[in-house]
Write an enzyme that holds these catalytic residues in place. Sequence first.
Site, PDB file in Angstrom:
ATOM      1  N   TRP A  16      45.542  42.214  35.127  1.00  0.00           N
ATOM      2  CA  TRP A  16      44.792  40.950  35.324  1.00  0.00           C
ATOM      3  C   TRP A  16      44.484  40.728  36.793  1.00  0.00           C
ATOM      4  CZ3 TRP A  16      42.906  40.492  30.950  1.00  0.00           C
ATOM      5  CH2 TRP A  16      43.660  40.620  29.784  1.00  0.00           C
ATOM      6  N   ASP A  17      45.409  41.112  37.665  1.00  0.00           N
ATOM      7  CA  ASP A  17      45.127  41.037  39.101  1.00  0.00           C
ATOM      8  C   ASP A  17      43.901  41.871  39.455  1.00  0.00           C
ATOM      9  OD1 ASP A  17      47.120  39.350  40.119  1.00  0.00           O
ATOM     10  OD2 ASP A  17      48.576  40.974  40.294  1.00  0.00           O
ATOM     11  N   LEU A  18      43.901  43.116  38.987  1.00  0.00           N
ATOM     12  CA  LEU A  18      42.809  44.021  39.347  1.00  0.00           C
ATOM     13  C   LEU A  18      41.480  43.525  38.780  1.00  0.00           C
ATOM     14  CD1 LEU A  18      44.666  47.409  38.770  1.00  0.00           C
ATOM     15  CD2 LEU A  18      44.046  46.406  40.986  1.00  0.00           C
TER      16      LEU A  18
END
Lengths: 383, 383
Positions: free
Chosen positions: A149-151
């Site tokens: 989700w960060d990426l």
Amino acid sequence: MEVATYVAAPSGGLALARLGADVIRIDPLGGASDHHRWPLAPGGGSLYWTGLNKGKRSVAVDLRSPRGQELVTALVTERGTLLDNTVGWGWLADERLRASRPDLVHVRVQGRPDGGPALDYTVNAAVGVPDLTGPAGLSGPVNHQLPAWDLLTGSQAVNAVLAGLLHRAATGEGSYAEVALSDVALGAVADLGWLGEAQLRGQDRPKQGNHIYGSFGTSFRTADGGHVIVVAMTRRQWRALQEATGTAEVLARLGERAGLDLDLEENRYRLRDELVGVLAPWFAERDVEAVTKAFADTSVLWQRYRSLTEVAAAGDEPLLDEVDQPGIGPVVAARSAVRWPAAAPEAVESAPALGADTEAVLADELGLGQVEIAILVDEGVIR
Amino acid sequence: MEVATYVAAPSGGLALARLGADVIRIDPLGGASDHHRWPLAPGGGSLYWTGLNKGKRSVAVDLRSPRGQELVTALVTERGTLLDNTVGWGWLADERLRASRPDLVHVRVQGRPDGGPALDYTVNAAVGVPDLTGPAGLSGPVNHQLPAWDLLTGSQAVNAVLAGLLHRAATGEGSYAEVALSDVALGAVADLGWLGEAQLRGQDRPKQGNHIYGSFGTSFRTADGGHVIVVAMTRRQWRALQEATGTAEVLARLGERAGLDLDLEENRYRLRDELVGVLAPWFAERDVEAVTKAFADTSVLWQRYRSLTEVAAAGDEPLLDEVDQPGIGPVVAARSAVRWPAAAPEAVESAPALGADTEAVLADELGLGQVEIAILVDEGVIR
């Protein structure tokens, strides 16, 4: 300009640098909370920080001092583009920045859309992915290790920056966009149809190990203790797999007995346990080398599971380069996954040492002279 | 224009539609191989296909016929922007398209950079993520269920499209970019420092269950059988967790005995099993409601694990809307996770029925008249 920490927004800044942007990353003196994050090189340098900040310039200032905040504000005003994750920093609020640079393109990465905190790991729990990940029958959630989700949030933030630049190029207007991790995660499970399935069917998909939902694809153990994933989503891949493993007849009988046409991927999913029962012995009798040989020049879609040390040792990927990283030494690093085939592959740039570009940026962008910079050093605003 | 299937490129087209682009998706008559993919609605419609194609227009033509290929080529030439995953389709090769539209912005999603096939599941196996995912001690790889690489590739392809549009706006020049799933995955494990760690340390990180590497964060079971994830990356979160659970003294003694300053996140990671030993009973004695109460108005960063049916039932997220989806009926759908706070939240558009816009697009974009369209129907090129 990037004023950000951890993975999401810095990975966005990295993507922008790879697209050719001159990205200046701002940090507090001594580095932010992500400056020493794991993984670390044997000498102690952060492979995490250097990995995510390749090809950027680094400016370090005392962000708590009014003079430091003034300098950063002046840089944002001068540059006109800002990617940050500085929720709650009043002095970097969009309306303040926009007052001095009305056409600012500003994108903010957040945890939640209301500005509340959230991380990859918490939004993942919130949207149900760990619930359906992991071995069948296992009780409890299985977290992904990849901060997916960060990426994805970082990449979507880049889309917002580029869309803002296009809008400014066309109209002269600035823009302010927000992207929350929790929205990115929720949006993805909705877009994939998972949320609609849960809503309309009122039941949860159980954990299914390494199977691909609704098709045929799973992992097999080979004679030498390795593992391979084999996928047969299309009819062509399915036929090739049967042919290469010599299982066509047995599988045809299996389908007939079950009254299911195994040429349809959903039926291969329905009968997945039986298909594994037929195919697993073929893999269990062969080492990875024999499997490789049997699948060569066929349309079987498969891949050996590798460990990271195996990936690092392979060293045969055009994407990878070696950089001499300040604070670490020679280390593997990646080029841009977005490639322009017409252009020569670029050399990968290392990450800067923290603050390495502070004086040059203040001189070039804000026109500060040697005396002014010396005073800032004296006052402890920069080092 | 989008000529693509499955998740990666269509999720990119979806992002472009959300940014305001008029996206035309091209499909073969009857739909491509992804048209009936799972998850399905109870009535049989694909929640997958409709989820990934919201807000696009749909054109269906016989892609095997020369006339159908001509029409699609003419549309690409007319529109000037193409996102595809049509590796090996000679008639859509970039150099052919560029001959008739030199300033074309063209981005191609691939499996591998050499054009070879790969899927999310195979590239994931290749870069080592399943090797380090899952319960500690479990033998064998654990696949993620989220097609993280597909989604990230789609988003990076949008980066490339928007960068191409910016370049064209500035210079008048077109561009051709390729983005391979295998490069996106390999690039991410390199950027995160994982590949460098494997290279420089020569050893693999073992599976570690739900722990966050290098920090403190893991899952706990509550008295009512629920699970929560608790993260203490910063000192503030760590102090709040100790205070809310009344474990500060015990944990201080634990740190002293081990000679580790637990205010540093790497030490919390080193002592993670002992920390869980102290904290787990606190959660095991409380149901989720009691945990919620204890953590309210604190800085503890935590989240209850939810199932997808719970997410769907909550229905309290501003990101979500309900659309009346042709072929399915009313179903939950997501807005753009990229938000412009200054603008009102948009209504979510449904996905088109397959081919719903074929005639209108041929008329509006290529200027075909009623007679020409009738002939195409007669010839079976369109329906």
